[in-house]
Motif scaffolding. Structure first.
Motif, short mmCIF file in Angstrom:
data_model
loop_
_atom_site.label_atom_id
_atom_site.label_comp_id
_atom_site.label_asym_id
_atom_site.label_seq_id
_atom_site.Cartn_x
_atom_site.Cartn_y
_atom_site.Cartn_z
N ALA A 1 0.85 -1.19 0.00
CA ALA A 1 0.00 0.00 0.00
C ALA A 1 0.89 1.24 0.00
N GLY A 2 0.46 2.27 -0.68
CA GLY A 2 1.24 3.51 -0.70
C GLY A 2 2.35 3.46 -1.73
N ILE A 3 3.20 4.48 -1.70
CA ILE A 3 4.30 4.59 -2.66
C ILE A 3 5.53 3.97 -2.04
N ILE A 4 5.81 2.74 -2.42
CA ILE A 4 6.94 2.01 -1.84
C ILE A 4 7.39 0.98 -2.86
N GLU A 5 8.67 0.66 -2.84
CA GLU A 5 9.22 -0.30 -3.78
C GLU A 5 8.77 -1.72 -3.42
N PRO A 6 8.90 -2.67 -4.37
CA PRO A 6 8.38 -4.02 -4.14
C PRO A 6 9.35 -4.91 -3.34
N GLY A 7 8.79 -5.66 -2.43
CA GLY A 7 9.54 -6.65 -1.67
C GLY A 7 8.56 -7.50 -0.90
N HIS A 8 8.85 -8.80 -0.79
CA HIS A 8 7.94 -9.71 -0.10
C HIS A 8 8.46 -10.02 1.29
N PHE A 9 7.58 -9.93 2.29
CA PHE A 9 7.91 -10.27 3.68
C PHE A 9 7.03 -11.43 4.12
N ARG A 10 7.67 -12.50 4.58
CA ARG A 10 6.93 -13.66 5.06
C ARG A 10 7.15 -13.79 6.57
N PHE A 11 6.09 -13.47 7.33
CA PHE A 11 6.15 -13.56 8.79
C PHE A 11 5.64 -14.92 9.25
N THR A 12 6.34 -15.52 10.19
CA THR A 12 5.82 -16.65 10.94
C THR A 12 5.58 -16.15 12.36
N ALA A 13 4.36 -16.27 12.85
CA ALA A 13 4.00 -15.65 14.13
C ALA A 13 3.28 -16.65 15.03
N ASN A 14 3.43 -16.42 16.32
CA ASN A 14 2.66 -17.13 17.34
C ASN A 14 1.74 -16.09 17.96
N GLY A 15 0.50 -16.09 17.52
CA GLY A 15 -0.39 -14.99 17.91
C GLY A 15 0.09 -13.71 17.25
N GLU A 16 0.43 -12.72 18.06
CA GLU A 16 0.96 -11.46 17.53
C GLU A 16 2.49 -11.38 17.57
N THR A 17 3.13 -12.38 18.15
CA THR A 17 4.59 -12.34 18.30
C THR A 17 5.27 -12.95 17.09
N VAL A 18 6.22 -12.21 16.50
CA VAL A 18 6.95 -12.69 15.33
C VAL A 18 8.01 -13.71 15.76
N VAL A 19 7.92 -14.89 15.19
CA VAL A 19 8.89 -15.95 15.47
C VAL A 19 10.00 -15.93 14.43
N ARG A 20 9.64 -15.69 13.18
CA ARG A 20 10.62 -15.59 12.10
C ARG A 20 10.09 -14.62 11.05
#
Length: 460
Positions: A115-134
């Motif tokens: 969303a918005g004006i930003i360059e492309p890149g993919h982020f893959r989050f692995t989370a436990n609830g709201e906490t980011v594990v990886r």
């Protein structure tokens, strides 16, 4: 210097032990090249790749892994023992994201379109609830083939390509390219050009730091500071346009000096600007420092451990906020900074707040440097014609994100035979993955903006 396998592996061992810092890795058909910093000495090693193979640096020194993956995609060079052989720049095949083990884990894919004006890149989050594990990033979507476009290009076109690697660092890249070409050809730019280049570099640093501090505040929902610092950044950009004819000062620095001298009213414009920043910026810093709801979001969020910053030789505010006291203006250094007084701020906390405070302190240093530069600005010409030569040259320049490395080999016809450019983001993107672990998903925008890595500069 072309080395044998044992010398290449010995350099790898020094990197693993922390006795040297990796500056860059790159390739060309039949050869792999490595630049490393040992003390204050910048060294370059090359190894012939028999059968297109060479000993992997990333096998024992993780900061090299992404660079070696890029070398596989770009030049077909196979690093023996590389731990991660997934394609980096090619997006035709399904990508195997790294797995995290545990109960109640879920994945959140974000991008590559944002969303918005930003360059492309993919982020893959692995989370436990709201906490980011990886967190794992997949980049390369902004790959433009810059190094291939520069091969065989006339000097003027190559300089324009270098200046467009990452638009917010156009001065730093243009300076790195110019210094590398000048080193390759034995060209000495006029003193006035050298000092005005530094003025441009500090203006670029000033504009970007103001923008970044405001953007971090915006991601914590404190929009007032975002607006005020955005206004201040705008004043810097307008001053740059008044002085050098372009808001970003794009294409102003060329090998041999400058395309044009400082405008006649430039000294007055810069005096007004530095006075404005000195009067207005401290008031905004005071608001930041005294707003507890804002500090509650930035303090202890996204901590980067000093040991990891040191291992990855993190440059700029990312490294200096985690205890790594490195600045290419000092080490190995380049003119005219040896004649100027300035501090390199360093803190140990390594959180979002620390990265903001490094920027805050660097704003003050940049203002003071611009004043020093203008007070002692030499008279005289601003350009000499670079000599045609078949030599090679390197440059390490301090951009607002950190150190930018550039290597060039010139042809005897005055064209660029080969060129390699390395953005500080190559070593900062992996550290963002580490810094976000254990934080909540909602704090990722804050962490991400406090790093502000470049997609375009990384993807080339």
């Amino acid at each position: 210097m072309i080395v044998e396998r044992l010398q290449w592996e010995d350099a790898r061992a020094r990197l693993r032990a922390g006795d040297a810092a990796l500056v860059s890795l790159w390739g060309e058909p039949g050869y792999a090249h490595m630049a490393l910093l040992e003390g204050t000495e910048l060294r370059r090693l090359s190894i012939a790749c028999e059968g297109n193979r060479y000993p992997s640096i990333g096998r024992l020194h993780p900061p090299a892994i992404r660079l070696e993956r890029a070398m596989r995609d770009l030049h077909g060079l196979e690093p023996d023992g590389l731990p991660d052989t997934r394609e980096w720049l090619h997006h035709e095949e399904p990508y195997r994201f790294l797995q995290a083990q545990g109960e109640s884990l879920h994945q959140i894919p974000v991008g590559p379109v944002h969303a918005g004006i930003i360059e492309p890149g993919h982020f893959r989050f692995t989370a436990n609830g709201e906490t980011v594990v990886r967190l794992e990033e997949r980049l390369g979507y902004a790959h433009k083939g810059t190094e291939q476009l520069m091969a065989g290009a006339p000097l003027e076109r190559a300089a324009r390509l270098a200046a467009r690697v990452s638009g917010d660092s156009t001065v730093a890249y243009a300076l790195a390219f110019a210094r590398a070409v000048e080193a390759a050809s034995g060209t000495e730019p006029p003193p006035r050009a050298v000092w005005l280049r530094a003025v441009m570099a500090e203006l670029e640093r000033l504009a970007n730091h103001c923008g970044d501090i405001g953007a971090v505040c915006n991601d914590a929902s404190f929009v007032m500071l975002h607006a005020q610092l955005g206004w201040l950044r705008e004043q810097v950009l307008r001053a740059a346009a008044q002085c050098f004819g372009h808001r970003l000062m794009m294409d102003c620095i060329v090998p041999g000096g400058l395309r044009a001298d400082l405008a006649a009213d430039g000294p007055h414009t810069l005096r007004v600007l530095t006075a404005l920043v000195r009067s207005r910026f401290p008031e905004l810093v005071e608001v930041y420092d005294n707003t507890e709801s804002l500090k509650d979001r930035t303090v202890s969020t996204g901590i980067l451990r000093p040991a990891l910053a040191a291992q990855y030789a993190a440059g700029g505010y990312v490294g200096r906020a985690s205890g790594r006291a490195f600045d290419a203006r000092r080490t190995p250094g380049y003119p005219p900074y040896g004649e100027l007084e300035f501090d390199v701020p360093v803190v140990q906390a390594g959180d979002v707040n620390a990265r903001v405070w490094i920027r805050i302190r660097e704003v003050g240093q940049s203002v003071a440097l611009i004043e020093q530069l203008m007070a002692a600005l030499p008279a005289g010409p601003t350009y000499v014609e670079p000599r045609a030569s078949g030599g090679e040259g390197v440059a390490l320049v301090e951009g607002f994100r950190g150190d930018i490395f550039l290597w060039v080999r010139m042809g005897t016809d005055g064209r660029v035979a080969r060129c390699h450019l390395r953005d500080p983001s190559w070593f900062q993107w992996p550290l963002l993955e580490a810094a976000i672990e254990g934080n909540i998903v909602a704090d990722f925008p804050l962490c991400n903006k406090s790093f502000n890595c470049s997609y375009s500069g990384h993807d080339l």
